[in-house]
Design a protein around this motif. Structure first.
Motif, mmCIF file in Angstrom:
data_model
loop_
_atom_site.group_PDB
_atom_site.id
_atom_site.type_symbol
_atom_site.label_atom_id
_atom_site.label_comp_id
_atom_site.label_asym_id
_atom_site.label_seq_id
_atom_site.Cartn_x
_atom_site.Cartn_y
_atom_site.Cartn_z
ATOM 1 N N ARG A 66 29.060 73.606 97.360
ATOM 2 C CA ARG A 66 29.512 74.952 97.739
ATOM 3 C C ARG A 66 28.516 75.951 97.154
ATOM 4 N N MET A 68 34.012 88.462 95.455
ATOM 5 C CA MET A 68 34.190 88.969 94.094
ATOM 6 C C MET A 68 34.469 90.480 94.111
ATOM 7 N N PHE A 85 42.910 82.974 88.466
ATOM 8 C CA PHE A 85 41.526 82.548 88.236
ATOM 9 C C PHE A 85 41.017 83.240 86.974
ATOM 10 N N ARG A 96 38.356 90.522 95.499
ATOM 11 C CA ARG A 96 39.298 90.014 94.482
ATOM 12 C C ARG A 96 39.632 91.112 93.473
ATOM 13 N N THR A 101 28.144 78.346 91.639
ATOM 14 C CA THR A 101 29.459 78.930 91.365
ATOM 15 C C THR A 101 29.774 78.694 89.888
ATOM 16 N N CYS A 102 30.556 79.597 89.324
ATOM 17 C CA CYS A 102 30.886 79.481 87.899
ATOM 18 C C CYS A 102 31.784 78.285 87.633
ATOM 19 N N ASN A 115 26.511 85.721 93.739
ATOM 20 C CA ASN A 115 26.853 84.399 94.283
ATOM 21 C C ASN A 115 27.998 84.466 95.297
ATOM 22 N N PHE A 116 28.911 85.436 95.119
ATOM 23 C CA PHE A 116 29.973 85.667 96.106
ATOM 24 C C PHE A 116 30.001 87.172 96.403
ATOM 25 N N SER A 127 40.253 77.395 93.845
ATOM 26 C CA SER A 127 40.214 78.855 94.033
ATOM 27 C C SER A 127 41.096 79.246 95.206
ATOM 28 N N GLU A 136 35.012 87.834 83.779
ATOM 29 C CA GLU A 136 34.969 86.472 84.341
ATOM 30 C C GLU A 136 33.519 86.020 84.171
HETATM 31 C C1 SIN Z 1 32.542 82.392 90.785
HETATM 32 O O1 SIN Z 1 31.672 81.553 90.887
HETATM 33 O O2 SIN Z 1 32.457 83.295 89.956
HETATM 34 C C2 SIN Z 1 33.764 82.412 91.665
HETATM 35 C C3 SIN Z 1 34.103 81.131 92.308
HETATM 36 C C4 SIN Z 1 35.385 81.160 93.081
HETATM 37 O O3 SIN Z 1 36.032 82.188 93.222
HETATM 38 O O4 SIN Z 1 35.763 80.103 93.564
#
Ligand code: SIN
Length: 482
Positions: free
Chosen positions: A283, A161, A452, A164, A288-289, A156-157, A446, A255
């Motif tokens: 978004r 990800m 996070f 980070r 997104t989580c 998704n990212f 975020s 996460e």
């Molecule tokens: C995620 O969906 O795992 C990350 C979302 C974010 O970093 O804003």
């Protein structure tokens, strides 16, 4: 992808010890908007994964020995190159992930911001000196890199990800082996091209690509040379990987999934709440989580809120992420759209009422329409599960205690949101919500400076912020007698 300005960014195999690898077994990467195969990528073999871990282990002491300023300079160069190539990186991401070019551009900037942040944080790893507990004694506490890190990152990212995790690991003096999602390997491999150009030494940053996530995951989690494991993805897979790490007692951070409640009280600024909700929900098309998953509306404002929400969504254009007019695009694949469809159907069966969107039959593509469903019940599947799609699921409440109780009644504890103009109500609600992150009158939670991470079945460990570095460090207590 001949239309990239720099076609050198497109690589088709794992990046191990500074070298590009190939293998006999290749898998296709598909554009979810068109279902076309973009190209094929070589599956990493078990021996290549082993090579990556060994290379990271060999490079680790040399990388650790560098001064924090030297490590920061390499990270800053990497970030500058990402910025230089941001248009190509966004196009690669849109093609393999489906998100709009605007979303992809936003993610490149977001991903780069972690490298910028951790390049600076590299210089701020502090220890302690503890006041003496006996004559002729002194204790000093130092922090050191944990060692080789293995990471598994989601689709998704596909960029942020990775950065980070990798920027924090590299800043701390660790080396890393990353297994990106098989849906989005090209974004990860392009980052490796730029890491090499930035002068990050061979073996420090490695990417192993493959569709056989189970086998690669087993190797990364069970290998004794890997000292720290980090994962972003589903709770189900996270639990399994955590178990696999147990035998070799690795430091772990996870996460995992979310099921974010979004509470709007009767004294909220409704326009602000609607805008923040739509921004957060659209978004990445709801994938997104931290996406608001359950929207709790206080009865006195519920009708006004719904009206504004529907009016705002009617202005949104959905289409191929590459088209300039698209505000929102498709999901990662048709199966994802089918899952969302099933949740909407089950909510309807439980008495939910579609205000806009929905589908009369199973989707035949990865596109799912923007959908608002009202009158959702607390026990419906759509309330219990992470939707991961552009669906606004509305529940009306009468008493604040009821909203808080229902918001907390989940195994997840990642993000939550509350909208009100009453400071006492906000204070009570934020204290009561069992979540790792809470947005108050805001959904843009975020940022590299903010920790996070979740609690409960949403995982443990923090990413980004000053706390994000600690996950890649060990603490050593040194007692001096003299
Ligand atoms: C995620 O969906 O795992 C990350 C979302 C974010 O970093 O804003």
């Amino acid at each position: 992808m001949k239309d990239l300005k720099n076609t050198e960014l497109l690589k088709h195999g794992s990046f191990i010890n500074g070298q590009w690898q190939t293998s006999d077994d290749c898998f296709p990467v598909v554009n979810p908007a068109t279902n076309e195969v973009i190209s094929k990528v070589a599956e990493a073999t078990a021996s290549q994964v082993e090579q990556a871990i060994t290379a990271a282990n060999t490079a680790q002491p040399l990388w650790q020995e560098k001064t924090s300023y030297e490590r920061a300079a390499k990270l800053q160069r990497w970030a500058a190159l990402i910025n230089e190539h941001k248009d190509d990186l966004a196009l690669i991401m849109t093609r393999e992930q489906g998100k709009t070019l605007a979303d992809a551009g936003g993610e490149i900037a977001y991903g780069k911001s972690f490298i910028d942040w951790f390049a600076e944080e590299a210089k701020r790893v502090y220890g302690d000196t503890i006041s003496k507990h006996a004559d002729n004694k002194m204790i000093s506490v130092i922090k050191q890199p944990v060692g080789v890190v293995a990471a598994i990152t989601p689709w998704n990212f596909p960029t942020a990800m990775i950065t980070r995790k990798a920027a924090a690991a590299l800043a701390a003096g660790c080396t890393i082996v990353i297994k990106p999602a098989s849906e989005t390997p090209y974004s990860a491999l392009a980052l490796a091209v730029l890491a090499k150009q930035a002068g990050i030494p061979d073996g420090v940053f490695n990417i192993v690509v493959g569709k056989d996530s189970r086998s690669i995951g087993e190797q990364l989690t069970q290998h004794p040379l890997v000292k720290k494991f980090t994962f972003t993805g589903s709770t189900k897979v996270g639990k399994l990987l955590n178990k696999q790490c147990a035998e070799s007692i690795k430091k772990v951070s996870l996460e995992l999934g979310g099921n974010a409640p979004f509470i709007v009280y009767d004294d909220a600024d409704i326009s602000l709440a609607v805008k923040a909700l739509v921004d957060a929900k659209l978004r990445n098309c709801g994938q997104t989580c931290i996406s608001p998953n359950r929207i709790y509306l206080h009865r006195p404002i519920a009708d006004a809120f719904k009206k504004q929400l529907v009016a705002s969504l009617e202005k949104v254009t959905q289409g191929n992420g590459e088209a300039a007019e698209s505000d929102v695009a498709c999901l990662i694949h048709q199966e994802a759209a089918e899952n969302v469809h099933k949740l909407v159907e089950s909510a309807k069966a439980d008495g939910g009422k579609i205000l806009i969107g929905g589908l009369s039959q199973s989707p035949d593509s990865s596109f799912f329409p923007l959908t608002v469903i009202d009158n959702v019940t607390h026990s419906s599947d759509i309330t219990l599960c992470e939707i991961f799609g552009p669906v606004f699921s509305l529940i009306t409440f009468d008493e604040p205690e009821q909203a808080i109780e229902q918001a907390n009644d989940t195994e997840f504890g990642l993000a939550s949101y509350v909208f009100s103009q009453n400071i006492n109500r906000l204070q009570q609600t934020t204290t009561a919500l069992d979540y790792g992150m809470i947005g108050v009158n805001d959904t843009a939670i975020s940022h590299p400076i903010a920790p996070f991470g979740g609690i409960k079945h949403s995982g443990f460990g923090k990413e980004g912020s000053k706390y994000g570095l600690d996950d890649y460090l060990i603490i050593k207590a040194i007692t001096y007698g003299f």
